[in-house]
Design a protein around this motif. Structure first.
Motif, PDB file in Angstrom:
ATOM      1  N   VAL A 101      28.560  22.922  52.302  1.00 23.74           N
ATOM      2  CA  VAL A 101      28.255  21.520  52.061  1.00 23.74           C
ATOM      3  C   VAL A 101      26.792  21.401  51.653  1.00 23.74           C
ATOM      4  O   VAL A 101      25.958  22.217  52.049  1.00 23.74           O
ATOM      5  CB  VAL A 101      28.531  20.680  53.329  1.00 23.74           C
ATOM      6  N   GLN A 102      26.492  20.395  50.863  1.00 26.35           N
ATOM      7  CA  GLN A 102      25.104  20.132  50.506  1.00 26.35           C
ATOM      8  C   GLN A 102      24.467  19.294  51.613  1.00 26.35           C
ATOM      9  O   GLN A 102      24.931  18.195  51.915  1.00 26.35           O
ATOM     10  CB  GLN A 102      25.000  19.390  49.175  1.00 26.35           C
ATOM     11  N   VAL A 103      23.441  19.837  52.230  1.00 22.78           N
ATOM     12  CA  VAL A 103      22.740  19.100  53.279  1.00 22.78           C
ATOM     13  C   VAL A 103      21.970  17.963  52.624  1.00 22.78           C
ATOM     14  O   VAL A 103      21.223  18.159  51.669  1.00 22.78           O
ATOM     15  CB  VAL A 103      21.780  20.019  54.060  1.00 22.78           C
ATOM     16  N   ALA A 104      22.169  16.761  53.143  1.00 24.43           N
ATOM     17  CA  ALA A 104      21.537  15.581  52.565  1.00 24.43           C
ATOM     18  C   ALA A 104      21.049  14.672  53.685  1.00 24.43           C
ATOM     19  O   ALA A 104      21.397  14.853  54.861  1.00 24.43           O
ATOM     20  CB  ALA A 104      22.517  14.836  51.661  1.00 24.43           C
ATOM     21  N   GLU A 105      20.250  13.711  53.313  1.00 21.85           N
ATOM     22  CA  GLU A 105      19.674  12.797  54.297  1.00 21.85           C
ATOM     23  C   GLU A 105      20.746  12.145  55.157  1.00 21.85           C
ATOM     24  O   GLU A 105      20.558  11.946  56.358  1.00 21.85           O
ATOM     25  CB  GLU A 105      18.857  11.722  53.574  1.00 21.85           C
ATOM     26  N   GLY A 106      21.890  11.861  54.566  1.00 15.07           N
ATOM     27  CA  GLY A 106      22.933  11.155  55.283  1.00 15.07           C
ATOM     28  C   GLY A 106      23.764  11.991  56.224  1.00 15.07           C
ATOM     29  O   GLY A 106      24.514  11.434  57.045  1.00 15.07           O
ATOM     30  N   ASN A 107      23.669  13.336  56.156  1.00 12.12           N
ATOM     31  CA  ASN A 107      24.498  14.151  57.050  1.00 12.12           C
ATOM     32  C   ASN A 107      23.711  15.080  57.966  1.00 12.12           C
ATOM     33  O   ASN A 107      24.299  15.878  58.711  1.00 12.12           O
ATOM     34  CB  ASN A 107      25.534  14.959  56.258  1.00 12.12           C
ATOM     35  N   GLU A 120      14.843  26.326  58.116  1.00 10.70           N
ATOM     36  CA  GLU A 120      14.871  25.739  56.765  1.00 10.70           C
ATOM     37  C   GLU A 120      14.641  26.857  55.762  1.00 10.70           C
ATOM     38  O   GLU A 120      13.629  27.553  55.807  1.00 10.70           O
ATOM     39  CB  GLU A 120      13.787  24.666  56.643  1.00 10.70           C
ATOM     40  N   ALA A 121      15.608  27.034  54.839  1.00 16.41           N
ATOM     41  CA  ALA A 121      15.519  28.136  53.874  1.00 16.41           C
ATOM     42  C   ALA A 121      15.947  27.696  52.482  1.00 16.41           C
ATOM     43  O   ALA A 121      16.599  28.437  51.750  1.00 16.41           O
ATOM     44  CB  ALA A 121      16.374  29.304  54.356  1.00 16.41           C
ATOM     45  N   PHE A 122      15.594  26.493  52.112  1.00 24.50           N
ATOM     46  CA  PHE A 122      15.931  25.964  50.803  1.00 24.50           C
ATOM     47  C   PHE A 122      14.945  26.449  49.740  1.00 24.50           C
ATOM     48  O   PHE A 122      13.836  26.881  50.045  1.00 24.50           O
ATOM     49  CB  PHE A 122      15.938  24.429  50.821  1.00 24.50           C
ATOM     50  N   ASP A 123      15.357  26.302  48.472  1.00 21.34           N
ATOM     51  CA  ASP A 123      14.495  26.679  47.345  1.00 21.34           C
ATOM     52  C   ASP A 123      13.634  25.512  46.878  1.00 21.34           C
ATOM     53  O   ASP A 123      12.457  25.689  46.575  1.00 21.34           O
ATOM     54  CB  ASP A 123      15.337  27.177  46.163  1.00 21.34           C
ATOM     55  N   ARG A 124      14.239  24.334  46.785  1.00 19.99           N
ATOM     56  CA  ARG A 124      13.566  23.194  46.159  1.00 19.99           C
ATOM     57  C   ARG A 124      12.686  22.431  47.160  1.00 19.99           C
ATOM     58  O   ARG A 124      13.114  22.149  48.280  1.00 19.99           O
ATOM     59  CB  ARG A 124      14.596  22.247  45.546  1.00 19.99           C
ATOM     60  N   PRO A 125      11.466  22.081  46.775  1.00 14.31           N
ATOM     61  CA  PRO A 125      10.556  21.365  47.681  1.00 14.31           C
ATOM     62  C   PRO A 125      11.134  20.062  48.216  1.00 14.31           C
ATOM     63  O   PRO A 125      10.936  19.725  49.382  1.00 14.31           O
ATOM     64  CB  PRO A 125       9.322  21.104  46.802  1.00 14.31           C
ATOM     65  N   GLU A 126      11.863  19.321  47.368  1.00 10.48           N
ATOM     66  CA  GLU A 126      12.411  18.049  47.827  1.00 10.48           C
ATOM     67  C   GLU A 126      13.493  18.250  48.891  1.00 10.48           C
ATOM     68  O   GLU A 126      13.614  17.445  49.811  1.00 10.48           O
ATOM     69  CB  GLU A 126      12.961  17.238  46.649  1.00 10.48           C
ATOM     70  N   ALA A 127      14.251  19.336  48.780  1.00 13.75           N
ATOM     71  CA  ALA A 127      15.258  19.638  49.797  1.00 13.75           C
ATOM     72  C   ALA A 127      14.591  20.056  51.106  1.00 13.75           C
ATOM     73  O   ALA A 127      15.037  19.686  52.192  1.00 13.75           O
ATOM     74  CB  ALA A 127      16.201  20.732  49.300  1.00 13.75           C
ATOM     75  N   ASN A 133      12.066  16.294  57.410  1.00 12.98           N
ATOM     76  CA  ASN A 133      11.974  14.904  57.866  1.00 12.98           C
ATOM     77  C   ASN A 133      13.184  14.514  58.701  1.00 12.98           C
ATOM     78  O   ASN A 133      13.052  13.813  59.716  1.00 12.98           O
ATOM     79  CB  ASN A 133      11.845  13.964  56.662  1.00 12.98           C
ATOM     80  N   GLY A 134      14.363  14.971  58.295  1.00 13.82           N
ATOM     81  CA  GLY A 134      15.573  14.637  59.030  1.00 13.82           C
ATOM     82  C   GLY A 134      15.613  15.249  60.416  1.00 13.82           C
ATOM     83  O   GLY A 134      15.969  14.575  61.395  1.00 13.82           O
ATOM     84  N   ILE A 135      15.266  16.520  60.512  1.00 16.17           N
ATOM     85  CA  ILE A 135      15.269  17.180  61.823  1.00 16.17           C
ATOM     86  C   ILE A 135      14.192  16.587  62.720  1.00 16.17           C
ATOM     87  O   ILE A 135      14.416  16.340  63.911  1.00 16.17           O
ATOM     88  CB  ILE A 135      15.055  18.702  61.674  1.00 16.17           C
ATOM     89  N   LEU A 144      12.047  23.959  64.748  1.00 18.90           N
ATOM     90  CA  LEU A 144      12.262  23.929  63.300  1.00 18.90           C
ATOM     91  C   LEU A 144      11.309  24.927  62.664  1.00 18.90           C
ATOM     92  O   LEU A 144      10.089  24.824  62.815  1.00 18.90           O
ATOM     93  CB  LEU A 144      12.014  22.525  62.759  1.00 18.90           C
ATOM     94  N   VAL A 145      11.868  25.891  61.937  1.00 17.16           N
ATOM     95  CA  VAL A 145      11.062  26.923  61.283  1.00 17.16           C
ATOM     96  C   VAL A 145      11.304  26.833  59.786  1.00 17.16           C
ATOM     97  O   VAL A 145      12.390  27.160  59.295  1.00 17.16           O
ATOM     98  CB  VAL A 145      11.425  28.330  61.800  1.00 17.16           C
ATOM     99  N   ALA A 146      10.305  26.377  59.063  1.00 13.01           N
ATOM    100  CA  ALA A 146      10.410  26.181  57.623  1.00 13.01           C
ATOM    101  C   ALA A 146       9.612  27.260  56.895  1.00 13.01           C
ATOM    102  O   ALA A 146       8.969  28.116  57.510  1.00 13.01           O
ATOM    103  CB  ALA A 146       9.907  24.789  57.251  1.00 13.01           C
ATOM    104  N   ALA A 147       9.672  27.206  55.550  1.00 15.67           N
ATOM    105  CA  ALA A 147       8.936  28.186  54.742  1.00 15.67           C
ATOM    106  C   ALA A 147       8.367  27.514  53.504  1.00 15.67           C
ATOM    107  O   ALA A 147       8.992  26.613  52.929  1.00 15.67           O
ATOM    108  CB  ALA A 147       9.845  29.339  54.333  1.00 15.67           C
ATOM    109  N   SER A 148       7.175  27.962  53.105  1.00 17.33           N
ATOM    110  CA  SER A 148       6.531  27.412  51.916  1.00 17.33           C
ATOM    111  C   SER A 148       5.574  28.444  51.336  1.00 17.33           C
ATOM    112  O   SER A 148       4.635  28.875  52.012  1.00 17.33           O
ATOM    113  CB  SER A 148       5.750  26.135  52.261  1.00 17.33           C
ATOM    114  N   GLY A 149       5.821  28.856  50.090  1.00 12.43           N
ATOM    115  CA  GLY A 149       4.904  29.768  49.414  1.00 12.43           C
ATOM    116  C   GLY A 149       5.226  31.224  49.663  1.00 12.43           C
ATOM    117  O   GLY A 149       4.725  31.814  50.617  1.00 12.43           O
ATOM    118  N   MET A 150       6.090  31.796  48.800  1.00  7.68           N
ATOM    119  CA  MET A 150       6.379  33.227  48.915  1.00  7.68           C
ATOM    120  C   MET A 150       6.683  33.836  47.549  1.00  7.68           C
ATOM    121  O   MET A 150       7.319  34.869  47.437  1.00  7.68           O
ATOM    122  CB  MET A 150       7.523  33.488  49.901  1.00  7.68           C
ATOM    123  N   ALA A 151       6.193  33.184  46.502  1.00  6.24           N
ATOM    124  CA  ALA A 151       6.472  33.652  45.141  1.00  6.24           C
ATOM    125  C   ALA A 151       5.609  34.860  44.782  1.00  6.24           C
ATOM    126  O   ALA A 151       4.564  35.109  45.392  1.00  6.24           O
ATOM    127  CB  ALA A 151       6.228  32.532  44.134  1.00  6.24           C
TER     128      ALA A 151
END
Length: 210
Positions: A101-107, A120-127, A133-135, A144-151
């Motif tokens: 399923v696509q995780v979205a603000e509503g679910n 959190e292991a998404f590719d897109r910054p907006e996701a 924000n939702g969690i 909550l363990v997110a990721a940013s910057g690994m290119a």
């Protein structure tokens, strides 16, 4: 035949019974099963985490093979199905919940209610921002363990784990973005995923991350 008891004995031999009991009882959600999420899932499954919640709506593509834990035979399969298959080869007795399923603000509130920890292991910054924000809104007490910057490549020491707020951590260099000639490559993505998995493991065992 390898039994569940045999696998548990092997893990206890490595970790001790007390630690393995904590790992086996943990419930970890992994949102996004690409380069980050598939590597995190492999690490946690091998560590002995007993309950994994896999979330993604995408299918395996040939362009995923440069950094994600999939093989040619998985091309065209949903990532939830492909990764579940692979994790069962590590431990057929893992408790796996897979939501294609696509995780979205509503679910967000509905999807993560039964998890102790969210990766959190998404590719897109907006996701990424949407999930964070939702969690933070619905489940502020969950880790909550997110990721940013690994290119790109190089700069091992630039990949680090930092605390952003209570129960909220970000792994990565927080700077690098994929661009021509410096895209997402297996070593650096896996390095960031290892930071995420290691922090999650520490929290499960110690009950804190400081």
């Amino acid at each position: 035949m390898i039994t569940e008891a045999m696998i548990q004995r092997a893990l206890i031999e490595r970790h001790t019974a007390c630690i393995q009991e904590k790992l086996a009882g943990a419930r970890v959600a992994i949102a996004g099963l690409g380069g980050l999420g598939s590597n995190v899932a492999f690490a946690l499954a091998r560590t002995g985490v007993g309950h994994l919640h896999l979330l993604d709506y995408d299918k395996v593509d040939i362009t995923n093979l440069n950094r994600q834990q999939y093989f040619i035979r998985h091309i065209g399969m949903y990532k939830t199905d492909a990764l579940t298959e692979e994790l069962r080869e590590i431990n057929p007795y893992l408790h796996i919940t897979a939501d294609c399923v696509q995780v979205a603000e509503g679910n967000v509130a509905k999807l993560f209610g039964h998890d102790d920890i969210v990766c959190e292991a998404f590719d897109r910054p907006e996701a990424k921002a949407m999930l964070v924000n939702g969690i933070r809104e619905h489940y502020p007490d969950k880790l909550l363990v997110a990721a940013s910057g690994m290119a790109g490549y190089g700069g091992n020491d630039a990949i680090r784990t930092r605390r952003v707020a209570e129960h909220f951590y970000v792994c990565g260099d927080s700077v690098s973005e994929p661009e021509h000639g410096s895209g997402l490559m297996a070593p650096r993505v896996a390095l960031c995923a290892a930071h995420q998995a290691n922090l999650i493991t520490q929290y499960i065992i110690d009950g804190h991350t400081d």
